[in-house]
Motif scaffolding. Sequence first.
Motif, PDB file in Angstrom:
ATOM      1  N   ASP A 178      44.760  31.383  46.335  1.00 44.72           N
ATOM      2  CA  ASP A 178      43.835  32.496  46.115  1.00 44.72           C
ATOM      3  C   ASP A 178      42.903  32.637  47.326  1.00 44.72           C
ATOM      4  OD1 ASP A 178      42.415  34.508  44.945  1.00 44.72           O
ATOM      5  OD2 ASP A 178      41.619  33.331  43.287  1.00 44.72           O
ATOM      6  N   ASN A 235      43.586  39.901  52.054  1.00 43.81           N
ATOM      7  CA  ASN A 235      43.055  41.135  51.450  1.00 43.81           C
ATOM      8  C   ASN A 235      41.921  41.718  52.292  1.00 43.81           C
ATOM      9  OD1 ASN A 235      44.817  40.723  49.362  1.00 43.81           O
ATOM     10  ND2 ASN A 235      43.297  39.931  47.924  1.00 43.81           N
ATOM     11  N   SER A 279      37.158  39.218  47.189  1.00 45.13           N
ATOM     12  CA  SER A 279      36.911  40.301  48.148  1.00 45.13           C
ATOM     13  C   SER A 279      35.640  41.046  47.784  1.00 45.13           C
ATOM     14  CB  SER A 279      38.034  41.332  48.190  1.00 45.13           C
ATOM     15  OG  SER A 279      39.264  40.814  47.945  1.00 45.13           O
ATOM     16  N   ALA A 304      42.345  36.810  39.793  1.00 45.57           N
ATOM     17  CA  ALA A 304      42.765  38.071  39.179  1.00 45.57           C
ATOM     18  C   ALA A 304      44.247  38.332  39.448  1.00 45.57           C
ATOM     19  CB  ALA A 304      41.921  39.211  39.714  1.00 45.57           C
ATOM     20  N   GLY A 305      44.688  38.002  40.648  1.00 46.72           N
ATOM     21  CA  GLY A 305      46.078  38.248  41.015  1.00 46.72           C
ATOM     22  C   GLY A 305      47.054  37.447  40.166  1.00 46.72           C
ATOM     23  N   SER A 360      36.928  33.210  47.611  1.00 47.40           N
ATOM     24  CA  SER A 360      38.089  33.734  46.871  1.00 47.40           C
ATOM     25  C   SER A 360      37.789  35.054  46.203  1.00 47.40           C
ATOM     26  CB  SER A 360      38.491  32.783  45.745  1.00 47.40           C
ATOM     27  OG  SER A 360      39.397  31.871  46.189  1.00 47.40           O
ATOM     28  N   THR A 379      47.422  39.627  47.786  1.00 49.69           N
ATOM     29  CA  THR A 379      47.726  39.439  46.366  1.00 49.69           C
ATOM     30  C   THR A 379      49.138  39.922  46.041  1.00 49.69           C
ATOM     31  OG1 THR A 379      45.398  39.698  45.851  1.00 49.69           O
ATOM     32  CG2 THR A 379      46.934  40.053  44.040  1.00 49.69           C
ATOM     33  N   ARG A 430      45.018  34.167  50.082  1.00 50.41           N
ATOM     34  CA  ARG A 430      45.384  35.587  49.934  1.00 50.41           C
ATOM     35  C   ARG A 430      44.159  36.481  50.019  1.00 50.41           C
ATOM     36  NH1 ARG A 430      46.703  33.664  44.346  1.00 50.41           N
ATOM     37  NH2 ARG A 430      45.226  34.640  42.920  1.00 50.41           N
ATOM     38  N   THR A 431      42.981  35.955  49.627  1.00 51.63           N
ATOM     39  CA  THR A 431      41.772  36.777  49.745  1.00 51.63           C
ATOM     40  C   THR A 431      41.445  37.052  51.222  1.00 51.63           C
ATOM     41  OG1 THR A 431      41.002  35.744  47.706  1.00 51.63           O
ATOM     42  CG2 THR A 431      39.383  36.996  48.934  1.00 51.63           C
ATOM     43  N   ALA A 453      38.701  42.298  42.234  1.00 52.24           N
ATOM     44  CA  ALA A 453      38.517  41.540  43.478  1.00 52.24           C
ATOM     45  C   ALA A 453      37.753  40.243  43.224  1.00 52.24           C
ATOM     46  CB  ALA A 453      37.794  42.417  44.492  1.00 52.24           C
TER      47      ALA A 453
HETATM   48  N1  ASP Z   1      40.859  36.717  44.732  1.00 47.66           N
HETATM   49  C1  ASP Z   1      41.516  37.907  45.207  1.00 47.66           C
HETATM   50  C2  ASP Z   1      40.490  38.837  45.815  1.00 47.66           C
HETATM   51  O1  ASP Z   1      39.349  38.856  45.425  1.00 47.66           O
HETATM   52  C3  ASP Z   1      42.299  38.591  44.122  1.00 47.66           C
HETATM   53  C4  ASP Z   1      43.444  37.717  43.679  1.00 47.66           C
HETATM   54  O2  ASP Z   1      44.516  37.802  44.308  1.00 47.66           O
HETATM   55  O3  ASP Z   1      43.289  36.940  42.746  1.00 47.66           O
HETATM   56  O4  ASP Z   1      40.811  39.585  46.702  1.00 47.66           O
END
Ligand code: ASP
Length: 474
Positions: A446, A453, A335, A416-417, A333, A372, A449-450, A412
């Motif tokens: 999360d 990303n 990036s 955080a998102g 989770s 995100t 979505r990571t 990242a």
């Molecule tokens: N965990 C995601 C990342 O590191 C950020 C997030 O959307 O919370 O890309």
Amino acid sequence: MKKLALHWKILIALTLGVLWAILSTVLQWNSFTINYISPWGTIFINLLKLIAIPLVLFSVIKGMMDLKDVGRLGRMGLKTLGAYLITTVFAVCLGLLAVNALKPGNAINQEQRVVNRMSYEIWLNETKQPTHDGLNFLDNPEYADLKEIASARLAELNDSELVQNNTTKVQAVKKTGPLQFLVDMVPSNIFLALNDTLMLQVIFFAIFFGVTLVLIPAEKASPVNAFIDGMNEVFLKMVDIIMTAAPYFVFCLMAGKMVEMAGTSLSAMVEVFKGLGAYMLVVIIALATMIVIVYPLLFALMAGRKRGFTIIESYVYLFRGIGPAQLLAFSTSSSAATLPVTMDCVYERLEVDEDVSSFVLPIGATVNMDGTSLYQAVAVVFLAQMHLVELDFTQQLTIVLTATLASIGSAAVPSAGLIMMMLVLESVGLPAAWIAIVFPVDRLLDMCRTVVNVTGDATVCSIIGTTEKQKANA
Ligand code: ASP
């Protein structure tokens, strides 16, 4: 397991980790899992983070050393930022399209939504804001007996630890001026930047250092060049070493995280997932569209074709290339923690030149978060739907803007998102405390979505890599 490709090994480890977590919860082995298995997952993330910053530092400097003309840097920088911005805006729009078409908020039962709506109106009264839609459930005698439940619900959200702990942090971000991001990019002390893993500051320093290195006389620069070259090799090798053990680490990471998520009761977790199931499904469908359709197509059209691949070949090449990074993004989770592996995959397997990948990927890991931003758009509209609040066109446009900015501003790292989503909620006049509603299912989303990303960073990077190569060969 010897001949199996790395991504298959990681995938198997991931599945076994989840199975272990289920078994552990059912058989009450959770304390063993948390005390003896989960720490190895944390060690894995620490190892990845440990190499991320020095790897970025040395590889960006090396990239600058190899960059024959400095003008190319400016061109590549503009292209990178432009491409990242376009994919992010596209992702938000896709998220908005999906959530407006599929309306996951309507899946919540009507009485619950009326209570939610009343709690929203109480919040509007407390914060002295007018309603946008002119509706008034609070003073409707039909719902008088729900008023108390509604205020209790609002109080519960406001009091949640998550909201309490993050409100001031987010308010501080809101107060900063328009050029603050530039100020934040220039470190006043490089050692502090390295210490706090401030990626953009490290990149700024590395570019400055690398460009200066090219400008000093060759005989003075050559020992430094050799040192940077050697250090870069060492950190790249470290990624390889860690990746050999990745499947074992991933098993531990997944087992630990899943057990943490399930708490002590699997059925309680199933209940939470049921309530938010439609929402999760929409987020996952939209994220999957990015991974399965948008990126591979983009890659096939803008890079694969130029390399002489058919569409199918492009698909296979892309997923084979970045599979390990995608699976690690899912397991960690983060990036930032995945970055060393993403760099390795893009350089070694997608054959992007190091001067491009070492520049484009670290910037991507920090500012490009398509998954995100998409998730934030879906979540905000879903939360509005479940509170019977209609968002008009202007508000949805505001979401495009603020979700793009909030994703750029998100660190990242895990969750955080979700925290930055408080800004998106506030920008359309909704309570920031609503993040507490989707928090229980956030970890899983999360993870997904990571993956988006990281896939976005790698796709954009290999497209830029291909176009740069073509230019160099022209
Ligand atoms: N965990 C995601 C990342 O590191 C950020 C997030 O959307 O919370 O890309």
